[in-house]
Motif scaffolding. Sequence first.
Motif, PDB file in Angstrom:
ATOM      1  N   SER A 135      10.281 -11.240  22.818  1.00  8.57           N
ATOM      2  CA  SER A 135      10.376 -10.361  21.663  1.00  8.57           C
ATOM      3  C   SER A 135      11.175 -11.005  20.534  1.00  8.57           C
ATOM      4  N   MET A 136      12.266 -11.658  20.866  1.00  7.88           N
ATOM      5  CA  MET A 136      13.110 -12.277  19.844  1.00  7.88           C
ATOM      6  C   MET A 136      12.448 -13.500  19.210  1.00  7.88           C
ATOM      7  N   VAL A 137      11.702 -14.255  19.990  1.00  2.10           N
ATOM      8  CA  VAL A 137      11.006 -15.415  19.422  1.00  2.10           C
ATOM      9  C   VAL A 137       9.955 -14.946  18.419  1.00  2.10           C
ATOM     10  N   ILE A 138       9.252 -13.882  18.754  1.00  2.39           N
ATOM     11  CA  ILE A 138       8.261 -13.349  17.825  1.00  2.39           C
ATOM     12  C   ILE A 138       8.945 -12.769  16.595  1.00  2.39           C
ATOM     13  N   LEU A 139      10.072 -12.110  16.789  1.00  6.46           N
ATOM     14  CA  LEU A 139      10.823 -11.573  15.658  1.00  6.46           C
ATOM     15  C   LEU A 139      11.294 -12.688  14.722  1.00  6.46           C
ATOM     16  N   SER A 140      11.500 -13.857  15.265  1.00  4.16           N
ATOM     17  CA  SER A 140      11.943 -14.980  14.426  1.00  4.16           C
ATOM     18  C   SER A 140      10.856 -15.448  13.461  1.00  4.16           C
ATOM     19  N   LEU A 141       9.645 -14.913  13.585  1.00  4.94           N
ATOM     20  CA  LEU A 141       8.573 -15.236  12.640  1.00  4.94           C
ATOM     21  C   LEU A 141       8.683 -14.439  11.345  1.00  4.94           C
ATOM     22  N   GLN A 142       9.639 -13.559  11.248  1.00  4.76           N
ATOM     23  CA  GLN A 142       9.785 -12.723  10.061  1.00  4.76           C
ATOM     24  C   GLN A 142       9.850 -13.549   8.774  1.00  4.76           C
ATOM     25  N   PRO A 143      10.574 -14.671   8.705  1.00  6.36           N
ATOM     26  CA  PRO A 143      10.557 -15.466   7.473  1.00  6.36           C
ATOM     27  C   PRO A 143       9.167 -15.981   7.102  1.00  6.36           C
ATOM     28  N   LEU A 144       8.330 -16.258   8.104  1.00 12.35           N
ATOM     29  CA  LEU A 144       6.969 -16.709   7.822  1.00 12.35           C
ATOM     30  C   LEU A 144       6.184 -15.614   7.100  1.00 12.35           C
ATOM     31  N   PHE A 145       6.290 -14.377   7.576  1.00  9.78           N
ATOM     32  CA  PHE A 145       5.565 -13.288   6.940  1.00  9.78           C
ATOM     33  C   PHE A 145       6.113 -12.981   5.547  1.00  9.78           C
ATOM     34  N   VAL A 146       7.425 -13.087   5.382  1.00  4.83           N
ATOM     35  CA  VAL A 146       8.015 -12.867   4.060  1.00  4.83           C
ATOM     36  C   VAL A 146       7.566 -13.967   3.104  1.00  4.83           C
ATOM     37  N   MET A 147       7.521 -15.215   3.580  1.00 11.25           N
ATOM     38  CA  MET A 147       7.069 -16.315   2.734  1.00 11.25           C
ATOM     39  C   MET A 147       5.615 -16.105   2.309  1.00 11.25           C
ATOM     40  N   MET A 148       4.763 -15.714   3.250  1.00  8.33           N
ATOM     41  CA  MET A 148       3.358 -15.477   2.912  1.00  8.33           C
ATOM     42  C   MET A 148       3.226 -14.293   1.945  1.00  8.33           C
ATOM     43  N   GLY A 149       3.956 -13.231   2.209  1.00  7.89           N
ATOM     44  CA  GLY A 149       3.917 -12.076   1.314  1.00  7.89           C
ATOM     45  C   GLY A 149       4.448 -12.392  -0.065  1.00  7.89           C
ATOM     46  N   SER A 150       5.500 -13.202  -0.132  1.00 12.37           N
ATOM     47  CA  SER A 150       6.056 -13.596  -1.427  1.00 12.37           C
ATOM     48  C   SER A 150       5.052 -14.425  -2.223  1.00 12.37           C
ATOM     49  N   TYR A 151       4.303 -15.245  -1.514  1.00 12.61           N
ATOM     50  CA  TYR A 151       3.299 -16.054  -2.199  1.00 12.61           C
ATOM     51  C   TYR A 151       2.187 -15.165  -2.766  1.00 12.61           C
ATOM     52  N   PHE A 152       1.674 -14.249  -1.939  1.00 12.29           N
ATOM     53  CA  PHE A 152       0.555 -13.423  -2.385  1.00 12.29           C
ATOM     54  C   PHE A 152       0.967 -12.327  -3.360  1.00 12.29           C
ATOM     55  N   MET A 153       2.185 -11.796  -3.222  1.00  9.01           N
ATOM     56  CA  MET A 153       2.616 -10.705  -4.095  1.00  9.01           C
ATOM     57  C   MET A 153       3.298 -11.191  -5.373  1.00  9.01           C
ATOM     58  N   PHE A 154       4.127 -12.239  -5.247  1.00  6.85           N
ATOM     59  CA  PHE A 154       4.954 -12.664  -6.375  1.00  6.85           C
ATOM     60  C   PHE A 154       4.634 -14.075  -6.863  1.00  6.85           C
ATOM     61  N   ARG A 155       3.686 -14.737  -6.212  1.00  9.94           N
ATOM     62  CA  ARG A 155       3.309 -16.122  -6.540  1.00  9.94           C
ATOM     63  C   ARG A 155       4.482 -17.099  -6.416  1.00  9.94           C
ATOM     64  N   GLU A 156       5.382 -16.822  -5.469  1.00  9.60           N
ATOM     65  CA  GLU A 156       6.508 -17.728  -5.203  1.00  9.60           C
ATOM     66  C   GLU A 156       6.044 -18.819  -4.245  1.00  9.60           C
ATOM     67  N   ARG A 157       6.450 -20.025  -4.496  1.00  9.82           N
ATOM     68  CA  ARG A 157       6.051 -21.153  -3.649  1.00  9.82           C
ATOM     69  C   ARG A 157       7.249 -21.641  -2.832  1.00  9.82           C
ATOM     70  N   ALA A 158       6.952 -22.130  -1.638  1.00 14.12           N
ATOM     71  CA  ALA A 158       7.986 -22.686  -0.759  1.00 14.12           C
ATOM     72  C   ALA A 158       7.827 -24.209  -0.738  1.00 14.12           C
ATOM     73  N   ASN A 159       8.924 -24.908  -0.434  1.00 15.32           N
ATOM     74  CA  ASN A 159       8.814 -26.365  -0.366  1.00 15.32           C
ATOM     75  C   ASN A 159       8.177 -26.787   0.958  1.00 15.32           C
ATOM     76  N   ILE A 160       7.766 -28.030   1.036  1.00 12.05           N
ATOM     77  CA  ILE A 160       7.005 -28.533   2.181  1.00 12.05           C
ATOM     78  C   ILE A 160       7.809 -28.491   3.479  1.00 12.05           C
ATOM     79  N   LEU A 161       9.108 -28.761   3.418  1.00 16.02           N
ATOM     80  CA  LEU A 161       9.935 -28.728   4.621  1.00 16.02           C
ATOM     81  C   LEU A 161       9.996 -27.311   5.208  1.00 16.02           C
TER      82      LEU A 161
END
Length: 116
Positions: free
Chosen positions: A12-38
Amino acid sequence: MESLVYTSVASSMVILSLQPLFVMMGSYFMFRERANILTILCLIAALFGSIIIAWGDIGVSKEALIGDGLSLLGTILVSAYMLAGQKVSHKIDANLYSVIVFFSGWQRHVNLQFVE
């Protein structure tokens, strides 16, 4: 929390650690924010690790996989909460936003107790 009835705390905790991935994807689609390659590479590694753990739970039991799904759903909803907070933070006070969110969650909890 319900996922812990079906799966291990570790899964459960490992899956919960994916939260930044979903926020990054949502930020890209909602706010057009880009993340760096690293950042993107690290989040892809976390995604593969979560897939490996979920794959391992398939052999454990069907219930473990249900718990993983509940944990994933919770992670997506927490991410949506974070993105909504980012969107409205320019319009209303953060304290007011917190009161609204927690009151609506409390009200839902109270309604569920009366139904059961």
